[in-house]
Scaffold this motif. Structure first.
Motif, mmCIF file in Angstrom:
data_model
loop_
_atom_site.group_PDB
_atom_site.id
_atom_site.type_symbol
_atom_site.label_atom_id
_atom_site.label_comp_id
_atom_site.label_asym_id
_atom_site.label_seq_id
_atom_site.Cartn_x
_atom_site.Cartn_y
_atom_site.Cartn_z
ATOM 1 N N GLN A 428 0.825 -1.204 0.000
ATOM 2 C CA GLN A 428 0.000 0.000 0.000
ATOM 3 C C GLN A 428 0.861 1.256 0.000
ATOM 4 O OE1 GLN A 428 -2.615 -0.471 3.357
ATOM 5 N NE2 GLN A 428 -3.893 -1.998 2.348
ATOM 6 N N ALA A 431 2.273 1.622 -3.526
ATOM 7 C CA ALA A 431 1.262 2.030 -4.506
ATOM 8 C C ALA A 431 0.900 3.504 -4.325
ATOM 9 C CB ALA A 431 0.021 1.147 -4.378
ATOM 10 N N VAL A 474 -6.185 1.609 -1.818
ATOM 11 C CA VAL A 474 -5.375 0.585 -2.482
ATOM 12 C C VAL A 474 -5.901 -0.789 -2.084
ATOM 13 C CG1 VAL A 474 -3.065 -0.349 -2.800
ATOM 14 C CG2 VAL A 474 -3.364 2.107 -2.412
ATOM 15 N N SER A 476 -5.030 -4.919 -2.696
ATOM 16 C CA SER A 476 -4.089 -5.891 -3.253
ATOM 17 C C SER A 476 -4.748 -7.220 -3.579
ATOM 18 C CB SER A 476 -2.941 -6.131 -2.260
ATOM 19 O OG SER A 476 -3.448 -6.588 -1.019
ATOM 20 N N ILE A 502 -6.839 2.141 -6.494
ATOM 21 C CA ILE A 502 -5.738 1.402 -7.125
ATOM 22 C C ILE A 502 -5.896 -0.076 -6.809
ATOM 23 C CG2 ILE A 502 -3.229 1.145 -7.266
ATOM 24 C CD1 ILE A 502 -2.960 3.970 -6.176
#
Length: 599
Positions: A428, A431, A474, A476, A502
């Motif tokens: 995170q 990113a 963010v 993942s 993201i």
């Protein structure tokens, strides 16, 4: 070599990427939770806690399985003396936060000793909580004969923590060398006006001077102990000793000259004063030098402006602790660049390699860059790496692959996926750094405390330059449209202008439709991607998009972090720093619609 900023565990990087005998100077300021109560630091631990880790702004070391494995490695692989030292220390203190720190530091100090050149030096910055234990570790690894100094640095002003102790206002810097052949040319600080007024009461054609002894303590049986011009130093229990400061006035610095020959030459030049009273001894004229060489107490003294001879500074102002100075970036453990300048100028030369394995906000590497040294910085958090990149840009206009390289950050999607598997919080941070956003602190033990915010970007809008916020999220793992609905709720709660999402996975059609339904943010000032003053309120990009240059569409913002002061790279005299240029970012004036279209 290329100046290099490494992301990762410094132990792994030292072992696998830094060659033996390749570094001239090591400075390290390893984080440790010295603010914790001593009863907590020494509390025995079962080993069931989370692994030892270093988080930005949080200095945390715990005795865990990782600490136990590190101890076993030192006991089985290190030199016998080091193994015995560590084994005794853990036995004596117990398994706790403090010994976890010492075990992990022992591993790293072994590697730092290896990478140092034979002429290299190491400065370890710590506080009194663990300095005495670290000195034992360093004595064992470097050898007690290679201990040079314990520097006391005043790190703050007066402290109110005085109920059961004296105010803690200093740090300790332990200075070691790898051998007896090392670089060392300390600078000087100005004399005080009172010292000059009390001592330097005479003057001749060469300047003001005081008289000082031409003899040293102790009897010698050679010529240095024999009488010269009727004066016998042996009777006073002393011997002739021409000081180093006078040798430049002698032919070939006095090489090959006997003690009496040196005295005769200096007398002919007028540098010797003979006593007027019976029983006195000849003295020499000690002229005012450049200043007082650095001693082992570096303590800025507030409210002493005007007490130094030939200077408007306060005492030790070049190493002043950070308060409200423009240099301060808000990083909790940041040290002043003048402190690192003293160390780097004293123990390295232009072009030498400086290594900081706990880089933090990068003061050491910035000082090295300023002073024309090569540098290596290592840190385990992307928050620190991102801050260092911003600082190098602000101060020196350097960017990755243009002045230095960054090693360890993901360069493609597979690298990003691997980082996410290893540590999703560091993923995170990384990113968020792609957007040059300010990351929100992440702590595994406080899951959910981020309130749906992984990063923040600010920009100014409107005729009154109001502050607007951009929220960054963010993900993942697996992504769904519910994430976008949640992001909408965060925008409403925070009254934010835009939301940026993201993700590693490709977004679904439902996610894109949900994002489109959020509508647009309308700007009073900024034209927008379609020149209509509208910006998509929620936008989605994959890591692949960002790595391929498909960025988010947001209004211009001034800066990510507080900008560091810009400086020029040039060799400087010890203790002297040129006034840096301002790095204030100008914001546009409010333009009418036609002027905005032209812009």
């Amino acid at each position: 070599m290329e100046n290099t900023l490494y992301f990762g565990d410094n132990l792994d990087i030292l072992r696998h990427k830094i060659p033996t005998a390749s570094v001239d100077l090591v400075y390290l300021d390893p984080p440790f939770n010295s603010n914790a109560d001593y009863n907590v630091l020494f509390k025995d631990q079962s080993g069931q806690l989370s692994p030892a880790q270093i988080q930005a702004f949080t200095d945390t070391w715990h005795w865990s399985d990782a600490a136990e494995r590190a101890r076993e490695e030192v006991l089985t692989r290190a030199a016998p003396g080091i193994a015995s030292m560590l084994d005794a220390m853990v036995y004596f203190i117990g398994r706790n936060d403090l010994t976890a720190y010492l075990v992990m530091m022992t591993q790293r100090l072994i590697e730092l000793h290896r990478v140092l050149k034979p002429t290299g030096s190491l400065y370890l910055h710590c506080d009194p909580t663990a300095s005495h234990y670290l000195k034992i570790v360093l004595d064992t690894i470097f050898g007690p004969e290679h201990f040079r100094s314990e520097i006391i640095w005043r790190r703050t002003n007066t402290h109110n923590k005085t109920t059961r102790q004296y105010g803690p206002i200093h740090d300790t810097i332990l200075f070691y060398t790898k051998s007896d052949d090392f670089t060392f040319h300390p600078g000087v600080r100005p004399y005080t006006r009172a010292y000059i007024g009390d001592r330097f009461k005479y003057q001749d054609g060469h300047g003001i001077f005081q008289t000082n002894y031409l003899t040293g303590p102790g009897i010698r049986h050679g010529e240095s102990g024999e009488a010269w011009r009727g004066f016998n130093p042996t009777e006073a229990g002393r011997h002739w000793a021409v000081p180093k400061s006078l040798r430049p006035f002698l032919p070939n610095d006095g090489a090959g000259m006997s003690s009496h020959e040196q005295l005769e030459a200096l007398n002919e030049l007028g540098y010797i004063v003979f006593p007027k009273k019976v029983g006195g001894q000849p003295m020499y004229k000690q002229y005012l030098g450049d200043g007082v060489p650095y001693q082992d107490v570096w303590a800025y003294q507030p409210n002493t402006r005007g007490v130094l001879y030939g200077s408007d500074e306060c005492i030790d102002e070049d190493v002043k602790y950070l308060e409200g100075e423009p240099e301060k970036l808000g990083y909790e453990t940041q040290k002043p660049i003048g402190l690192l300048a003293r160390i780097i100028e004293t123990s390295s030369d232009s072009g030498d390699v400086v290594l900081d394995p706990f880089c933090g906000c990068g003061t050491a590497i910035c000082a090295a860059q300023k002073l024309d040294r090569q540098w290596i910085g290592i840190d385990i958090t992307h928050l620190a790496v991102s801050l260092m990149k911003s600082r190098l840009k602000s101060m020196f206009d350097l960017e990755p692959n243009h002045g230095y390289v960054v090693d360890g950050e993901p360069r493609d999607v597979s690298g990003a996926q691997q980082l996410a598997l290893l540590n999703r919080y560091q993923f995170q941070y990384w990113a968020v750094s792609l957007l040059e956003a300010v990351p929100q602190e992440q702590h595994e033990q406080k899951k959910g405390a981020d309130k749906g915010i992984d990063g923040v970007i600010s920009f100014l809008d409107g005729s009154n330059r109001r502050r607007e916020t951009v929220i960054v999220q963010v993900k993942s793992g697996h992504v769904t449209s519910s994430h976008i609905r949640d992001l909408k709720g965060v925008l409403e709660r925070e009254k934010a202008a835009l939301g940026l999402y993201i993700c590693l996975e490709k977004p679904t059609r439902d996610m894109l439709e949900e994002a489109a339904s959020a509508g647009f943010y309308t700007s009073d000032l900024w034209p927008g991607p379609k020149r209509d003053h509208r910006w998509p309120r929620i936008q989605i990009r994959t890591i692949e998009d960002l790595l391929n240059g498909r960025n988010f569409e947001i209004p211009p913002r001034p800066v990510q972090f507080k900008p560091a002061e810009r400086v020029s790279v040039q060799p400087t005299m010890p203790g002297l720093w040129s006034m840096p240029e301002s790095t204030v970012v100008d914001l546009p004036e409010l333009l009418d619609e036609e002027e905005q279209e032209e812009e």
